[in-house]
Design a protein around this motif. Structure first.
Motif, PDB file in Angstrom:
ATOM      1  N   ALA A  37      11.765 -36.751  31.250  1.00 30.97           N
ATOM      2  CA  ALA A  37      10.378 -36.956  31.217  1.00 30.97           C
ATOM      3  C   ALA A  37       9.580 -35.455  31.169  1.00 30.97           C
ATOM      4  N   PRO A  38       9.840 -34.428  31.573  1.00 28.69           N
ATOM      5  CA  PRO A  38       9.514 -33.253  31.211  1.00 28.69           C
ATOM      6  C   PRO A  38       9.258 -32.921  30.021  1.00 28.69           C
ATOM      7  N   LEU A  39       9.921 -33.583  29.116  1.00 32.43           N
ATOM      8  CA  LEU A  39       9.992 -33.265  27.595  1.00 32.43           C
ATOM      9  C   LEU A  39       9.167 -34.260  26.898  1.00 32.43           C
ATOM     10  N   LEU A  40       8.650 -35.202  27.399  1.00 35.60           N
ATOM     11  CA  LEU A  40       8.110 -36.472  26.717  1.00 35.60           C
ATOM     12  C   LEU A  40       6.300 -36.382  26.773  1.00 35.60           C
ATOM     13  N   THR A  41       5.752 -36.787  25.972  1.00 36.61           N
ATOM     14  CA  THR A  41       4.404 -37.126  25.848  1.00 36.61           C
ATOM     15  C   THR A  41       3.778 -38.136  26.729  1.00 36.61           C
ATOM     16  N   GLY A  42       4.695 -39.234  26.833  1.00 30.27           N
ATOM     17  CA  GLY A  42       4.231 -40.380  27.591  1.00 30.27           C
ATOM     18  C   GLY A  42       5.331 -41.139  28.255  1.00 30.27           C
ATOM     19  N   PRO A  43       5.170 -42.305  28.512  1.00 34.40           N
ATOM     20  CA  PRO A  43       6.304 -42.690  29.238  1.00 34.40           C
ATOM     21  C   PRO A  43       6.979 -43.709  28.232  1.00 34.40           C
ATOM     22  N   PRO A  44       8.488 -43.704  28.353  1.00 33.54           N
ATOM     23  CA  PRO A  44       9.114 -44.449  27.285  1.00 33.54           C
ATOM     24  C   PRO A  44       9.029 -46.096  27.067  1.00 33.54           C
TER      25      PRO A  44
END
Length: 97
Positions: A79-86
């Protein structure tokens, strides 16, 4: 055989870090799950898009990860590396080499 496909978008410049986390943490955790048959992460370093594909012996094995909290725990690592929800999908493996 069944597959869980999860599509993610990494923050700019974070796709390599996400791949390392997947290789060093997510895959070892998956190997401990009943019915696990394999995993791969496909990435586009330009766009930051990633596709996680995990293979499961039975549909029950695949769904067990959802109900046990295993999938949410692994996604929490990313999560900390993502731009939005998977985005998650469950599919049947119709052909495999």
């Amino acid at each position: 055989m069944f597959a869980r496909v999860i599509t993610v978008h990494a923050q700019p410049g974070k796709i390599e870090e996400a791949a390392t986390l997947y290789r060093d943490s997510v895959i070892p955790a998956a190997k401990k799950q009943t019915g696990f048959k394999g995993a791969m992460l496909l990435t586009d370093p330009v766009t930051g898009k990633g596709l996680s594909i995990t293979l499961w012996e039975t549909e029950a094995d695949q769904k067990a990860g959802e109900s046990s909290g295993y999938v949410q725990q692994q996604l929490g690592k990313m999560a900390p590396l993502l731009t939005g929800p998977p985005v998650r999908e469950s599919l049947v493996v119709s052909a495999k080499a």
